[in-house]
Design an enzyme around this catalytic site. Structure first.
Site, mmCIF file in Angstrom:
data_model
loop_
_atom_site.group_PDB
_atom_site.id
_atom_site.type_symbol
_atom_site.label_atom_id
_atom_site.label_comp_id
_atom_site.label_asym_id
_atom_site.label_seq_id
_atom_site.Cartn_x
_atom_site.Cartn_y
_atom_site.Cartn_z
ATOM 1 N N ARG A 101 3.293 -8.042 -2.317
ATOM 2 C CA ARG A 101 4.142 -7.263 -1.536
ATOM 3 C C ARG A 101 4.924 -7.902 -0.859
ATOM 4 O O ARG A 101 4.930 -8.989 0.061
ATOM 5 C CB ARG A 101 3.040 -6.508 -0.693
ATOM 6 C CG ARG A 101 3.758 -5.273 -0.183
ATOM 7 C CD ARG A 101 2.828 -4.111 0.310
ATOM 8 N NE ARG A 101 2.041 -4.287 1.603
ATOM 9 C CZ ARG A 101 1.023 -3.332 2.111
ATOM 10 N NH1 ARG A 101 1.138 -2.207 1.620
ATOM 11 N NH2 ARG A 101 0.453 -3.782 3.016
ATOM 12 N N ARG A 159 -5.978 7.957 10.977
ATOM 13 C CA ARG A 159 -6.767 6.774 10.318
ATOM 14 C C ARG A 159 -8.201 6.797 10.574
ATOM 15 O O ARG A 159 -9.001 6.037 9.937
ATOM 16 C CB ARG A 159 -6.117 5.661 10.834
ATOM 17 C CG ARG A 159 -5.559 4.477 10.178
ATOM 18 C CD ARG A 159 -5.317 4.189 9.012
ATOM 19 N NE ARG A 159 -4.740 2.650 8.870
ATOM 20 C CZ ARG A 159 -3.612 2.507 8.720
ATOM 21 N NH1 ARG A 159 -2.558 3.276 8.677
ATOM 22 N NH2 ARG A 159 -3.165 1.189 8.403
ATOM 23 N N ARG A 162 4.620 -9.617 5.227
ATOM 24 C CA ARG A 162 4.005 -9.025 6.693
ATOM 25 C C ARG A 162 2.934 -10.090 7.009
ATOM 26 O O ARG A 162 2.390 -10.410 6.167
ATOM 27 C CB ARG A 162 3.318 -7.658 6.337
ATOM 28 C CG ARG A 162 4.420 -6.604 6.708
ATOM 29 C CD ARG A 162 4.026 -5.334 6.395
ATOM 30 N NE ARG A 162 2.711 -5.047 6.772
ATOM 31 C CZ ARG A 162 2.085 -3.671 6.534
ATOM 32 N NH1 ARG A 162 2.554 -2.967 5.828
ATOM 33 N NH2 ARG A 162 0.619 -3.646 6.962
ATOM 34 N N LYS A 215 0.956 4.103 -0.863
ATOM 35 C CA LYS A 215 1.322 5.306 -0.328
ATOM 36 C C LYS A 215 2.630 5.418 0.531
ATOM 37 O O LYS A 215 3.570 6.411 0.280
ATOM 38 C CB LYS A 215 0.282 5.833 0.657
ATOM 39 C CG LYS A 215 -0.179 5.022 1.873
ATOM 40 C CD LYS A 215 -1.467 5.765 2.532
ATOM 41 C CE LYS A 215 -1.980 4.589 3.399
ATOM 42 N NZ LYS A 215 -1.064 3.610 4.254
HETATM 43 P P1 ADP Z 1 -1.395 -0.266 5.412
HETATM 44 O O1 ADP Z 1 -1.244 0.889 5.139
HETATM 45 O O2 ADP Z 1 -0.685 -1.515 4.365
HETATM 46 O O3 ADP Z 1 -2.660 -0.921 5.842
HETATM 47 P P2 ADP Z 1 0.029 0.151 7.740
HETATM 48 O O4 ADP Z 1 1.542 -0.333 7.893
HETATM 49 O O5 ADP Z 1 -0.219 1.613 7.685
HETATM 50 O O6 ADP Z 1 -0.632 -0.785 6.618
HETATM 51 O O7 ADP Z 1 -0.600 -0.493 9.105
HETATM 52 C C1 ADP Z 1 -0.582 -1.861 9.763
HETATM 53 C C2 ADP Z 1 -1.257 -1.875 10.802
HETATM 54 O O8 ADP Z 1 -0.829 -1.000 11.891
HETATM 55 C C3 ADP Z 1 -2.723 -1.511 10.714
HETATM 56 O O9 ADP Z 1 -3.573 -2.561 10.201
HETATM 57 C C4 ADP Z 1 -3.352 -1.175 12.175
HETATM 58 O O10 ADP Z 1 -3.373 -2.188 12.821
HETATM 59 C C5 ADP Z 1 -1.968 -0.369 12.855
HETATM 60 N N1 ADP Z 1 -1.793 0.994 12.267
HETATM 61 C C6 ADP Z 1 -1.224 1.805 11.499
HETATM 62 N N2 ADP Z 1 -1.550 3.181 11.513
HETATM 63 C C7 ADP Z 1 -2.465 3.090 12.434
HETATM 64 C C8 ADP Z 1 -3.303 4.101 12.911
HETATM 65 N N3 ADP Z 1 -3.003 5.568 12.655
HETATM 66 N N4 ADP Z 1 -4.319 4.012 13.933
HETATM 67 C C9 ADP Z 1 -4.728 2.748 14.347
HETATM 68 N N5 ADP Z 1 -3.786 1.647 13.915
HETATM 69 C C10 ADP Z 1 -2.823 1.866 13.185
#
Ligand code: ADP
Length: 210
Positions: A125, A90, A158, A14
């Site tokens: 990735r 989320r 990451r 995404k």
């Molecule tokens: P991916 O989509 O690859 O899981 P993200 O970059 O969206 O990774 O998120 C990485 C981390 O950031 C998540 O595992 C979480 O710890 C935190 N995170 C991101 N967005 C949220 C959110 N909306 N609510 C809570 N934690 C979040």
């Protein structure tokens, strides 16, 4: 300003899709909750310090922490802009917070990818820490190995992209994020895109759905 929400498991692509579309169209603004949080961690802000351990463990950070950051971005955005909101909400509590802001949600696009392909995707990735561009060693390799095409910085893996943490992130996705599918379906906002067609086709299908 209106919002298109991107839903999908970690590794669904995404972020890559949103970044590609935003690069092609100045009226689209890609806002990634993960990038906002990683930026805060890198800067060592209070929010970053509070988020770091949750992120490294593959858990969600507290709702209020990320919601405050997203509300700030929404408040700053005016004019004829569509925000591609990637990674927020989320869970249902965050969706309720977003609804209370009064922001206009145009659609919610689910990028559907089976768990079986996720581990492989995340294993390959690579991310640019400077401009946030995303790559994959097989599916979307950079022109020069290990270097960002756009800004030349060294690509990184990451910290939370290791197989153990990915398993935990998938559990979190199924338990906490997946209920949003029914939540937005009920509101008539959900569109589903097959996310297993390669980055180019994924972006085309996404564009048609938004
Ligand atoms: P991916 O989509 O690859 O899981 P993200 O970059 O969206 O990774 O998120 C990485 C981390 O950031 C998540 O595992 C979480 O710890 C935190 N995170 C991101 N967005 C949220 C959110 N909306 N609510 C809570 N934690 C979040």
């Amino acid at each position: 300003m209106n919002i298109v929400i991107l839903l999908g498991a970690p590794g669904s692509g995404k972020g890559t899709v949103a970044a590609k579309l935003a690069a092609e169209n100045a009226n689209l603004k890609h806002v990634s909750s993960g990038d906002l949080l990683r930026g805060a961690v890198a800067k060592g802000t209070e929010a970053g310090k509070a988020a770091k351990d949750f992120m490294e463990a593959g858990k969600l950070v507290p709702d209020e922490l990320i919601a405050t950051m997203i509300k700030d971005v929404i408040a700053e955005s005016t004019g004829d802009v569509t925000m591609l909101l990637d990674g927020f909400p989320r869970n249902v509590a965050q969706a309720d917070i977003l609804e209370k802001t009064g922001a206009e949600i145009r659609s919610v696009v689910l990028i559907d990818v089976p768990d079986s392909v996720i581990q492989d995707r995340i294993a390959g990735r690579r991310t640019c820490p400077a401009c946030k561009a995303g790559y994959h060693v097989k599916a979307l390799p950079p022109k020069v190995e290990g270097k960002c095409d756009k800004c030349g910085a060294d690509l990184v893996i990451r910290k939370d992209d290791n197989p153990e943490t990915v398993k935990d992130r998938l559990v979190v996705y199924h338990q906490q994020t997946e209920p949003l599918i029914a939540y937005y379906k009920e509101k008539g906002l959900l569109r589903v895109v097959d996310g297993d067609q390669g980055p180019e086709k994924n972006a085309e299908a996404f564009k048609a759905a938004m």
